[in-house]
Each structure stands twice: as structure tokens, then as C-alpha cells.
Design a protein around this motif. Sequence first.
Motif, PDB file in Angstrom:
ATOM      1  N   GLN A   8      44.359  44.119  45.386  1.00 34.90           N
ATOM      2  CA  GLN A   8      44.572  42.980  44.156  1.00 34.90           C
ATOM      3  C   GLN A   8      45.652  43.576  43.393  1.00 34.90           C
ATOM      4  O   GLN A   8      45.181  44.589  42.596  1.00 34.90           O
ATOM      5  CB  GLN A   8      43.314  42.757  43.841  1.00 34.90           C
ATOM      6  N   LEU A   9      46.786  43.062  43.284  1.00 34.97           N
ATOM      7  CA  LEU A   9      47.852  43.538  42.180  1.00 34.97           C
ATOM      8  C   LEU A   9      48.075  42.500  41.600  1.00 34.97           C
ATOM      9  O   LEU A   9      48.508  41.323  41.712  1.00 34.97           O
ATOM     10  CB  LEU A   9      48.878  44.034  43.208  1.00 34.97           C
ATOM     11  N   LYS A  10      47.847  42.707  40.294  1.00 37.53           N
ATOM     12  CA  LYS A  10      47.834  41.522  39.120  1.00 37.53           C
ATOM     13  C   LYS A  10      48.927  41.784  38.178  1.00 37.53           C
ATOM     14  O   LYS A  10      49.753  41.088  37.855  1.00 37.53           O
ATOM     15  CB  LYS A  10      46.650  41.343  38.590  1.00 37.53           C
ATOM     16  N   LYS A  11      49.178  43.126  37.951  1.00 39.33           N
ATOM     17  CA  LYS A  11      50.039  43.598  37.005  1.00 39.33           C
ATOM     18  C   LYS A  11      51.523  43.894  37.341  1.00 39.33           C
ATOM     19  O   LYS A  11      51.544  44.494  38.445  1.00 39.33           O
ATOM     20  CB  LYS A  11      49.848  44.869  36.254  1.00 39.33           C
ATOM     21  N   TYR A  56      52.162  32.095  42.609  1.00 33.59           N
ATOM     22  CA  TYR A  56      51.335  30.811  43.416  1.00 33.59           C
ATOM     23  C   TYR A  56      49.696  30.909  43.597  1.00 33.59           C
ATOM     24  O   TYR A  56      49.304  29.682  43.743  1.00 33.59           O
ATOM     25  CB  TYR A  56      52.134  30.855  44.854  1.00 33.59           C
ATOM     26  N   LYS A  57      49.250  31.805  43.848  1.00 37.09           N
ATOM     27  CA  LYS A  57      47.898  31.887  44.093  1.00 37.09           C
ATOM     28  C   LYS A  57      47.109  31.547  42.869  1.00 37.09           C
ATOM     29  O   LYS A  57      46.157  31.183  42.873  1.00 37.09           O
ATOM     30  CB  LYS A  57      47.518  33.353  44.687  1.00 37.09           C
ATOM     31  N   VAL A  58      47.651  32.146  41.855  1.00 37.65           N
ATOM     32  CA  VAL A  58      46.981  31.699  40.558  1.00 37.65           C
ATOM     33  C   VAL A  58      47.087  30.397  40.216  1.00 37.65           C
ATOM     34  O   VAL A  58      46.182  29.601  39.633  1.00 37.65           O
ATOM     35  CB  VAL A  58      47.622  32.659  39.436  1.00 37.65           C
ATOM     36  N   GLU A  59      48.439  29.733  40.367  1.00 36.82           N
ATOM     37  CA  GLU A  59      48.534  28.300  39.838  1.00 36.82           C
ATOM     38  C   GLU A  59      47.924  27.312  40.947  1.00 36.82           C
ATOM     39  O   GLU A  59      47.336  26.354  40.347  1.00 36.82           O
ATOM     40  CB  GLU A  59      49.886  28.049  39.943  1.00 36.82           C
ATOM     41  N   ASN A  60      47.778  27.493  42.167  1.00 36.66           N
ATOM     42  CA  ASN A  60      47.214  26.882  43.076  1.00 36.66           C
ATOM     43  C   ASN A  60      45.924  27.155  43.618  1.00 36.66           C
ATOM     44  O   ASN A  60      45.330  26.559  44.499  1.00 36.66           O
ATOM     45  CB  ASN A  60      48.124  26.514  44.185  1.00 36.66           C
TER      46      ASN A  60
END
Length: 142
Positions: A50-53, A132-136
Motif C-alpha cells: 500500500q503506497l500512499k505518500k 484513481y483508486k481513491v476517487e473511484n
Amino acid sequence: MIKVFRMLNMRPLYTFAADKTPATTQSKPQQAKPIQVYKDGQLITKNFLQLKKSQDIEGYVLTLVKNYYRTTNKSAITLDSELEQHGLDSLDSIELSMQIEEDLGYVISAETLPVLNKIRHYVNYIKQVEQYKVENNAAPLA
């Protein structure tokens, strides 16, 4: 055919009139599941990274390229380096993309591979997929 789907806990996308069951569609995209791999004869469940930053993404890609066995001039690798500057060709780009797919659970399409020439391109691609994963609330198809 329907019996096979039921045994596998799957729903058919289309049915035939002879099946006497209504046509169904998948209601929502399925989330990426942990993968199982064999290592030293043992079955290991491996979760996707999981790469967020932005710093995590950059560090992951730099480490991936530096640790790749065919990379030359490893000390000079930067985000703006081209893969060819470090002895990597298009086949190496495919192998790096496959490693990203395995580690992060992405699907990188064949049309995307030719534009991944710099390390920065991989970083930008991962950032776009994560955005994209965050928005959708779903992973892109490819």
C-alpha cells in the motif's frame, strides 16, 4: 455450465435460454485479493503493498530499479534517469512492470509499456493509479 459456476462460487455474466436462469451481471468490481505463493516449499499469503505518500512511491520505484539484477551504474540512478542509461531495455521494462503488478496488485496494459522509459514515468503511473483508486473506490481495469 451453471453447475461449474456454482461450484466455483461464480456468477455467469450471460446465460442461455436453455439454462432457465435469469441473466446476471456483476454488481461491483471485485477488490484485489491477497495472493498465495510458494517459497521454500511453503504456501505463503502475500498482501499487496500500500503506497500512499509520494515519497513512498518514489522510494519503492528507485529501490526496485536499483535491486534489479541487470541494472548498471546503480549509484547514479535518479528519478529522471532513463532506463537505457542503466543498461535496461524494453524487455527489462516489461519485467519491472510485472514486478510492480505482483507487488502492488495492478494490471499494466500492453499499450502503457512503451511509454515507461524513465523511472519518473513509473512513479507517475503509480501515482495516477492510486489517485484513481481513491476517487473511484476501485482499481482501474488496465
